[in-house]
Structures are given as C-alpha cells and as structure tokens.
Design a protein around this motif. Structure first.
Motif, PDB file in Angstrom:
ATOM      1  N   ASP A 247       0.698  -1.223   0.135  1.00 22.94           N
ATOM      2  CA  ASP A 247       0.166   0.027  -0.103  1.00 22.94           C
ATOM      3  C   ASP A 247       1.070   1.078   0.022  1.00 22.94           C
ATOM      4  O   ASP A 247       0.413   2.285  -0.767  1.00 22.94           O
ATOM      5  N   ALA A 248       1.920   1.304   0.663  1.00 23.43           N
ATOM      6  CA  ALA A 248       2.733   2.496   0.853  1.00 23.43           C
ATOM      7  C   ALA A 248       3.529   2.650  -0.407  1.00 23.43           C
ATOM      8  O   ALA A 248       3.846   3.752  -0.859  1.00 23.43           O
ATOM      9  N   LYS A 251       1.222   3.899  -3.002  1.00 21.71           N
ATOM     10  CA  LYS A 251       0.588   5.578  -2.614  1.00 21.71           C
ATOM     11  C   LYS A 251       1.944   6.286  -3.057  1.00 21.71           C
ATOM     12  O   LYS A 251       1.586   7.376  -3.576  1.00 21.71           O
ATOM     13  N   ARG A 252       2.919   6.055  -2.502  1.00 19.11           N
ATOM     14  CA  ARG A 252       4.091   6.924  -2.980  1.00 19.11           C
ATOM     15  C   ARG A 252       4.593   6.986  -4.305  1.00 19.11           C
ATOM     16  O   ARG A 252       4.904   8.008  -4.808  1.00 19.11           O
ATOM     17  N   ASN A 254       2.494   6.116  -7.093  1.00 16.15           N
ATOM     18  CA  ASN A 254       1.655   6.570  -8.136  1.00 16.15           C
ATOM     19  C   ASN A 254       0.636   7.491  -7.804  1.00 16.15           C
ATOM     20  O   ASN A 254      -0.337   7.411  -8.117  1.00 16.15           O
ATOM     21  N   LYS A 255       1.204   8.418  -6.889  1.00 11.92           N
ATOM     22  CA  LYS A 255       0.691   9.580  -6.688  1.00 11.92           C
ATOM     23  C   LYS A 255      -0.680   9.520  -5.995  1.00 11.92           C
ATOM     24  O   LYS A 255      -1.641  10.161  -6.467  1.00 11.92           O
ATOM     25  N   GLY A 256      -0.606   8.936  -4.857  1.00 14.94           N
ATOM     26  CA  GLY A 256      -1.824   8.441  -4.164  1.00 14.94           C
ATOM     27  C   GLY A 256      -2.800   7.557  -4.356  1.00 14.94           C
ATOM     28  O   GLY A 256      -3.573   7.233  -3.502  1.00 14.94           O
ATOM     29  N   SER A 257      -2.547   6.962  -5.592  1.00 15.01           N
ATOM     30  CA  SER A 257      -3.604   5.866  -6.099  1.00 15.01           C
ATOM     31  C   SER A 257      -3.233   4.734  -5.037  1.00 15.01           C
ATOM     32  O   SER A 257      -2.365   4.340  -4.564  1.00 15.01           O
ATOM     33  N   GLU A 258      -4.514   3.835  -4.591  1.00 17.44           N
ATOM     34  CA  GLU A 258      -4.304   2.840  -3.770  1.00 17.44           C
ATOM     35  C   GLU A 258      -5.219   1.693  -4.163  1.00 17.44           C
ATOM     36  O   GLU A 258      -6.124   1.814  -5.040  1.00 17.44           O
TER      37      GLU A 258
END
Length: 360
Positions: A247-248, A251-252, A254-258
């Motif tokens: 997840d980290a 997010k880191r 892919n510009k916030g995508s989760e």
C-alpha cells in the motif's frame, strides 16, 4: 496455582458498576471463524488414508485419419498423497475459589452448589465463546505454522525462548511443507530480499524501498507455472506486513492511488492485484512477530511472505464433522472442579505442487 478462566484482576467487583456479565465488552481479536474461506476443509478424514487427485489430459487432437483411425492412449494425470492427521486436545479445569472476590461471583451458585459453575452466565456467555475462538486460532496456527521439528532459538530453532514448541509440533503445516518443497523445486520459490536483512528495522527499510513490494509480487506472479496462471480461482495469500508495504509503495509511487481492500472477516482483507484475487491475513503476522525470530532474535523470521495458489489446493483434514470440535463441560463433585475437554484431529496437504508459487 490458579486454574483456567477469565482474568478478572483488572475488574473490580465492589464498585457496583457491573451486575451482569453480559455487559462486559470483549476486546477485539482476530476471529478466524470463516476458515472455510481460506482453506479447503475436508471432514471425516483418517490418518494414513490415501487421497487421490485428478489432473488434466495430456495433449490430444491430431489430423483426421479418416476411416479406421489409430486410437491414442492419452490418460488423465493422477497423483496420490497420504494424510498425516494427529489428535489435539484442550483440557482445562476451573476451581470456583478462583472466581470468589471477582465480578464473576454475580453468576455463581450458592451454598452446596457453589462449586458448580456449569450452565452459569459466566460459563455460557463469557468462557465458552472465548474458548471456541481460541480453538479456531489454534487450528489456524497448526494449519499454517505446524512444524514437527519446531524448536526454540536456544536449540537452533526459530521460536522465541519463551514459546513452548509443543504448540507447533503436532503436524507439519503449510509453511513447513512449502519450505520443504522449494528445497527440491527451487523454481517454485520467489525470493524476497528484505527478509534476509539482519534487524527488524533493516527488514522494514528494505521492503519500503522503491517498488520493492510491487516488484516482489509481480515476480511471484510471473514466476508461477503456466498451469497455475491459467487455473480458475487463483489466489495470493500475503502477510499484513507485506500488505502495508505494498500500500505504501503504490501510494508513494503512483501519486496517491491505492488498492481497494474489502473486509472479509475481522481483520482479513481482500483486493484484486493485476487480475488475481489477493487476501492479507494479519494472523500470520501475529504468529511470526509473537513467536518467530532469526539472527539471534534481532529480526523476524520471513515477515514478508506470499503464497500464490488456489484455495482448493490447500487441504485441511479433520476427523470431525466441522472445523470446531465438540466441547464437553462438566462438574466433578469429588474434586469440586469444573472441567473442559475438547478433542479432534487435524492434518494438512498441498494437493498439487505445480499449483504453487511461494515467496519469502
């Protein structure tokens, strides 16, 4: 020595706050009550019995031969394994004297029958539900982490010195079988470099490096056999530590995508990763971080684990009819003791090693 029961040391009985034990609120714990969603549970299995598996035909179909064709001899692939199923038991006792002076006394009988707590609010509404949960967690522990050769770090094992190996040595569980598999079939393993780090902090830092979690899971999928990658019901099991790193990572980078995770039951979550269903099981971390270390206790024992397979490929055999054994509770008048006994048998098998890719 106090007998088994609920620890009331932190609950005061004399302030008038609790008059009904049903008002107690249970602290949250992992509840693996839907184990059938994780494994293929098979009831009524016997130790030493053979289990046969049917695979697929080999290649079939050639150019037509017209009249009087020559018939081939292609047959369905089959294999056979044998159950190693062992008996477990839970045997506990409770003395009423251990409950006197606690809030449990509101549920106790009086006079000559004071020693008998069977059928009371304490037994039925407090003790038994928690015991059933403990048994389910025991089944999870044996199914995943059972190891007949398990031992503590003081004698070359991976268990903490404070952990009793008897909680693991009943059977060989899935991880033990997988570790043994990759010694003879190294292509069935995808290596996670972060696990080899020498300390807890270094393990975490290595897995939180740029795309480490994504690269690990992508490699797990691409390394798998073509038979597995074409199979219906593909599933990747991962530890919670790996989920957190993934997840980290996403997010880191892919510009916030989760990933979108869905709760299955009490802590176990599910998502879809590159077209494959994936579930994160915090119970795996509970055992690893509560019982297993390496490098002299300075690092976790393979905290980042992933298993790519099918649910139906992971077999848990039980002698009983259901995943939870019958629990007997009775009062012994001569001893003035309340006794609890549960027994069943458990074993594991991996049906087809070609339908496995394990990462650690």
């Amino acid at each position: 020595m106090a007998s088994t029961g609920l620890n009331f040391a932190n609950l005061t009985p004399d302030d008038g706050a609790i008059k009904d034990l049903k008002r107690l609120i249970f602290l949250a714990v992992t509840d693996p009550q839907s184990l059938g969603k994780i494994f293929n549970f098979l009831p009524r299995q016997k130790h030493g019995e053979k289990v046969g598996f049917v695979g697929e035909f080999g290649m079939v179909g050639k150019a037509s031969q017209g009249c009087n064709p020559s018939f081939g001899t292609s047959i369905l692939a089959t294999s056979e394994q044998e159950w190693d199923i062992r008996e477990w038991e839970v045997a506990e006792k409770i003395c009423y004297k251990d409950l006197e002076g606690t809030i449990a006394q509101v549920a106790m009988r009086t006079k000559t029958n004071i020693g008998d707590i069977t059928g009371t609010e304490y037994t039925d509404h407090i003790l038994m539900p928690r015991l059933e949960l403990a048994i389910r967690k025991m089944l999870m522990r044996y199914a995943w982490f059972g190891d007949k050769a398990a031992d503590t770090v003081t004698t070359e094992g991976n268990l903490l010195a404070s952990v009793d190996p008897a909680y693991f040595t009943l059977i060989d569980g899935f991880w033990k079988r997988l570790f043994m598999l990759v010694t003879s079939a190294p292509e069935r393993r995808t290596i996670c470099e972060a696990n080899a780090a020498a300390t807890f902090a270094e393990q975490k830092a290595a897995m939180r490096g740029n795309y480490a979690a994504v690269d690990f899971l992508d490699a797990l999928i691409s390394d798998a056999s073509t038979v597995l990658r074409q199979a219906n019901g593909q599933l990747i099991y991962i530890t919670q530590a790996l989920k957190d790193a993934l997840d980290a990572d996403l997010k880191r980078n892919n510009k916030g995508s989760e990933l979108q995770w869905t709760a299955l039951f009490d802590g176990i979550t599910q998502t879809n990763y590159n077209g494959v269903e994936m579930i994160a099981i915090p119970f795996l971390d509970e055992i690893i971080k509560g019982s297993e270390t390496v490098t002299g206790g300075k690092a976790w024992n393979k905290p980042y684990r992933a298993l790519y397979t099918l649910k139906d490929n992971l077999l848990v055999g039980m002698e009983g009819e259901s995943e939870l054994a019958d629990i007997q509770v009775w009062f012994n008048k001569d001893e003035q003791m309340n006794k609890i006994l549960a027994k069943d048998k458990i074993g594991t098998l991996i049906a087809d090693n070609n339908l496995v890719q394990v990462g650690f």
